[in-house]
Design a protein around this motif. Structure first.
Motif, mmCIF file in Angstrom:
data_model
loop_
_atom_site.group_PDB
_atom_site.id
_atom_site.type_symbol
_atom_site.label_atom_id
_atom_site.label_comp_id
_atom_site.label_asym_id
_atom_site.label_seq_id
_atom_site.Cartn_x
_atom_site.Cartn_y
_atom_site.Cartn_z
ATOM 1 N N LEU A 201 -2.100 -17.948 -2.275
ATOM 2 C CA LEU A 201 -0.970 -17.652 -3.137
ATOM 3 C C LEU A 201 -1.204 -16.409 -4.115
ATOM 4 O O LEU A 201 -0.187 -15.789 -4.266
ATOM 5 N N ALA A 202 -2.356 -16.238 -4.510
ATOM 6 C CA ALA A 202 -2.730 -15.276 -5.363
ATOM 7 C C ALA A 202 -2.469 -14.016 -4.656
ATOM 8 O O ALA A 202 -2.084 -12.844 -5.341
ATOM 9 N N ARG A 203 -2.774 -13.818 -3.482
ATOM 10 C CA ARG A 203 -2.607 -12.509 -2.481
ATOM 11 C C ARG A 203 -1.126 -12.192 -2.563
ATOM 12 O O ARG A 203 -0.616 -10.834 -2.648
ATOM 13 N N ILE A 204 -0.294 -13.125 -2.339
ATOM 14 C CA ILE A 204 1.119 -13.024 -2.186
ATOM 15 C C ILE A 204 1.677 -12.727 -3.568
ATOM 16 O O ILE A 204 2.604 -11.634 -3.651
ATOM 17 N N ALA A 205 1.488 -12.930 -4.735
ATOM 18 C CA ALA A 205 1.754 -12.639 -6.011
ATOM 19 C C ALA A 205 1.359 -11.152 -6.272
ATOM 20 O O ALA A 205 2.217 -10.655 -6.924
ATOM 21 N N SER A 206 0.468 -10.781 -5.577
ATOM 22 C CA SER A 206 -0.163 -9.420 -6.063
ATOM 23 C C SER A 206 0.519 -8.650 -5.131
ATOM 24 O O SER A 206 -0.048 -7.357 -4.815
ATOM 25 N N CYS A 207 1.471 -8.987 -4.055
ATOM 26 C CA CYS A 207 2.098 -8.067 -2.826
ATOM 27 C C CYS A 207 0.923 -7.311 -2.011
ATOM 28 O O CYS A 207 0.935 -6.310 -1.511
ATOM 29 N N ALA A 208 -0.021 -8.318 -1.553
ATOM 30 C CA ALA A 208 -0.912 -7.877 -0.487
ATOM 31 C C ALA A 208 -0.386 -7.749 0.686
ATOM 32 O O ALA A 208 0.584 -8.348 1.028
ATOM 33 N N THR A 209 -0.704 -6.801 1.652
ATOM 34 C CA THR A 209 0.172 -6.467 2.811
ATOM 35 C C THR A 209 -1.018 -6.830 4.250
ATOM 36 O O THR A 209 -0.577 -6.391 5.172
ATOM 37 N N ASP A 210 -1.977 -7.339 3.773
ATOM 38 C CA ASP A 210 -2.926 -7.658 4.887
ATOM 39 C C ASP A 210 -3.253 -9.190 5.282
ATOM 40 O O ASP A 210 -4.261 -9.637 5.568
ATOM 41 N N LEU A 211 -2.124 -10.034 5.035
ATOM 42 C CA LEU A 211 -2.307 -11.325 5.058
ATOM 43 C C LEU A 211 -2.400 -11.666 6.603
ATOM 44 O O LEU A 211 -1.675 -10.950 7.431
ATOM 45 N N ALA A 212 -3.403 -12.467 6.963
ATOM 46 C CA ALA A 212 -3.735 -13.016 8.267
ATOM 47 C C ALA A 212 -2.951 -14.131 8.303
ATOM 48 O O ALA A 212 -2.344 -15.006 7.951
ATOM 49 N N HIS A 213 -2.658 -14.430 9.819
ATOM 50 C CA HIS A 213 -1.892 -15.700 10.226
ATOM 51 C C HIS A 213 -2.628 -17.026 10.206
ATOM 52 O O HIS A 213 -2.188 -17.890 10.054
ATOM 53 N N GLU A 214 -4.060 -16.991 9.891
ATOM 54 C CA GLU A 214 -4.576 -18.039 9.595
ATOM 55 C C GLU A 214 -4.271 -18.317 8.009
ATOM 56 O O GLU A 214 -4.650 -19.632 7.495
ATOM 57 N N GLU A 215 -3.952 -17.460 7.314
ATOM 58 C CA GLU A 215 -3.475 -17.748 6.001
ATOM 59 C C GLU A 215 -1.936 -18.041 5.838
ATOM 60 O O GLU A 215 -1.765 -18.780 4.973
ATOM 61 N N ALA A 216 -1.061 -17.563 6.622
ATOM 62 C CA ALA A 216 0.213 -17.674 6.714
ATOM 63 C C ALA A 216 0.802 -17.473 7.910
ATOM 64 O O ALA A 216 0.756 -16.143 8.464
ATOM 65 N N CYS A 217 1.501 -18.530 8.694
ATOM 66 C CA CYS A 217 1.945 -18.141 10.033
ATOM 67 C C CYS A 217 3.055 -17.265 10.087
ATOM 68 O O CYS A 217 3.199 -16.513 11.006
ATOM 69 N N GLY A 218 3.752 -17.045 8.817
ATOM 70 C CA GLY A 218 4.683 -15.881 8.893
ATOM 71 C C GLY A 218 4.146 -14.707 8.302
ATOM 72 O O GLY A 218 5.029 -14.033 7.788
ATOM 73 N N ALA A 219 2.948 -14.406 8.512
ATOM 74 C CA ALA A 219 2.056 -13.348 7.770
ATOM 75 C C ALA A 219 2.640 -11.823 8.313
ATOM 76 O O ALA A 219 3.038 -11.063 7.585
ATOM 77 N N THR A 220 3.366 -11.736 9.621
ATOM 78 C CA THR A 220 3.991 -10.463 9.989
ATOM 79 C C THR A 220 5.237 -10.148 9.365
ATOM 80 O O THR A 220 5.338 -9.025 8.549
ATOM 81 N N PRO A 221 6.334 -10.830 9.015
ATOM 82 C CA PRO A 221 7.268 -10.438 8.420
ATOM 83 C C PRO A 221 7.185 -10.437 6.979
ATOM 84 O O PRO A 221 7.649 -9.676 6.125
ATOM 85 N N LEU A 222 6.108 -11.454 6.385
ATOM 86 C CA LEU A 222 5.848 -11.434 4.830
ATOM 87 C C LEU A 222 4.888 -10.171 4.627
ATOM 88 O O LEU A 222 5.354 -9.516 3.369
ATOM 89 N N ASN A 223 4.053 -9.520 5.451
ATOM 90 C CA ASN A 223 3.175 -8.406 4.825
ATOM 91 C C ASN A 223 4.440 -7.220 4.809
ATOM 92 O O ASN A 223 4.142 -6.605 3.925
ATOM 93 N N GLY A 224 5.173 -7.315 5.698
ATOM 94 C CA GLY A 224 6.336 -6.143 5.646
ATOM 95 C C GLY A 224 7.169 -6.228 4.432
ATOM 96 O O GLY A 224 7.268 -5.224 3.794
ATOM 97 N N PHE A 225 7.608 -7.467 4.126
ATOM 98 C CA PHE A 225 8.300 -7.516 3.036
ATOM 99 C C PHE A 225 7.668 -7.247 1.595
ATOM 100 O O PHE A 225 8.109 -6.511 0.711
ATOM 101 N N LEU A 226 6.224 -7.682 1.670
ATOM 102 C CA LEU A 226 5.280 -7.541 0.454
ATOM 103 C C LEU A 226 5.278 -5.742 0.346
ATOM 104 O O LEU A 226 5.125 -5.641 -1.057
#
Length: 454
Positions: A201-226
């Protein structure tokens, strides 16, 4: 012939019956704790995609923020991960429309044309056929937005830059909403998931772009958006988070859920600016009704076209001179402020119509209301404990009788029991009627008043 993608997970992830589905969504939205009244609407949402009994409350916290967007948002760009069919890139469907139990949503062909020439954008009906990460968002969107066109993208193997490029092409203005569908961690114990998800949650709020799928199953579209959000300086605000152990599942193996809103700073209206504009509109409407010369009322901004509910209060030399308002947002905010100003001046049954001679000695106070939310309680003590004096405006209803007190009334009635007793009296409900037989709703307000006479 029109090609339709039918609802694939109705009856499993959410109800198939339209009436039951709409009722469940409205119950979920009604259970959201009243936020402060919102000026404008988010540019993007991050939402979960499990069955409604698991992630519905968190999803509702996000979709509740879109109430002001009804009639303004006309295009929804929806990105979610593929769960069943592998895809290289971002897959559009071949369908012309998506069906849900609540109706048909057309594909926005004009928006699809904007993606022409991007090699990472492909077409794949199999990727969409059974994909729930996109479908479960649609009934919520239909409920809160009404009519809109859809750009559904099932995202498989794609780089951060490839996703970001697609989002930039579709960014648009206030008519376009972007929705990112993702759950958080999967199948940890309850406490382990809470620790892991808190970091995510803290990484999303800080616009991290290297989320792993173990952290968020939608990491691929989410990283691009962030990546886009960070480059554009969006404000990312967490709305809710929990896991399946908090809702309908056990605590041994849980799935995490979160909701975020992303807002464009340049489109955010300061409270001071909004208050000055709305009071100017209210004053102009009254002056026009009196046939007096006045400056033209401000108009044109998107936030004034959002559905809004206001109360307008006239004070004359420190004493109440009229107060009329709306409890539900059913017309554009600017129109509502103007109409209630005229009603407060000329249609409050407690007072004669305002005269031109009185007008220079009057000041205007204006409150903008959030959507009322039902307070669920078993006993009166539960109700009293849940009310927040000074913050909650209350609506009390029983057998067709209804009344409200704005939060400002707490200044003169600070005691909870006395507040409710006086509200009963205002509604014409006898004191003997127990509160457990009444419907009680609450709301919050943003309020402004003129500091000096004009």
């Amino acid at each position: 012939m029109e090609r339709i993608r039918p609802a694939a997970v109705a009856g499993t992830f959410y109800p198939r019956d339209p009436r039951q589905l709409r009722a469940e969504i409205e119950d979920l939205l009604d259970a959201v704790v009243p936020p402060e009244p919102c000026l404008g609407h988010p540019k993007a949402l991050v939402v979960p995609h499990a069955g409604y009994i698991y992630s519905g409350p968190v999803a509702a916290a996000a979709y509740d923020t879109l109430a002001p967007a009804r009639g303004i948002v006309k295009r929804v760009v929806l990105l979610g991960p593929v769960h069943r069919v592998p895809v290289r890139g971002l897959a559009l469907p071949g369908a012309d429309a998506f069906d849900t139990p609540l109706g048909r949503i057309r594909i926005d062909r004009d928006a699809v044309e904007l993606l022409a020439g991007l090699r990472q954008v492909v077409r794949s009906d199999p990727a969409h056929a059974m994909e729930h990460s996109l479908e479960v968002q649609l009934p919520f969107l239909q409920n809160v937005l009404g009519d809109f066109a859809l750009v559904p993208l099932a995202v498989g193997n794609a780089s951060v830059d490839e996703v970001a490029q697609v989002i930039e092409r579709l960014w648009g203005a206030s008519e376009t909403l972007i929705v990112l569908s993702t759950d958080l961690s999967h199948y940890h114990s309850y406490e382990e998931a809470r620790r892991t998800d808190a970091q995510t949650l803290a990484r999303i709020a800080s616009c991290a772009t290297d989320l792993a799928h173990e952290e968020a199953c939608g990491a691929t579209p989410l990283n691009g958006f962030l990546q886009v959000a960070g480059a554009r300086g969006l404000s990312i605000r967490q709305l809710a988070a929990n896991n399946s152990g908090d809702t309908a599942g056990g605590k041994e193996r849980v799935v995490g859920y979160s909701a975020f809103a992303a807002e464009e700073p340049e489109r955010m209206i300061s409270p001071a600016q909004a208050g000055a504009t709305l009071i100017a509109i209210a004053r102009a409407a009254i002056a026009q009704q009196l046939g007096m010369a006045h400056a033209a009322a401000p108009a044109g901004d998107a936030w004034l076209r959002q559905a809004g509910a206001t109360f307008v209060t006239l004070m004359k030399e420190g004493h109440l001179r009229g107060c009329i308002g709306s409890l539900q947002a059913v017309r554009p905010l600017g129109e509502d402020a103007a109409a209630n100003a005229v009603a407060a001046a000329f249609a409050d049954p407690r007072f004669p119509k305002l005269s031109a001679e009185e007008w220079p000695r009057c000041t205007v106070e204006l409150s903008m209301l959030s959507a009322p939310k039902t307070i669920r309680f078993a006993e009166e003590a539960d109700l009293l404990a849940s009310i927040e004096p000074g913050l909650d405006g209350l609506i009390l209803e029983h057998e067709g009788k209804r009344a409200t007190f704005l939060p400002q009334v707490w200044e003169s009635l600070p005691d909870r029991e006395r507040f409710l007793l006086e509200l009963k009296h205002k509604a014409g409900i006898t004191p003997e009627i127990p509160l457990r037989r009444c419907k009680v709703r609450r709301y919050r307000v943003a309020k402004w008043k003129e500091e000096r006479l004009h």
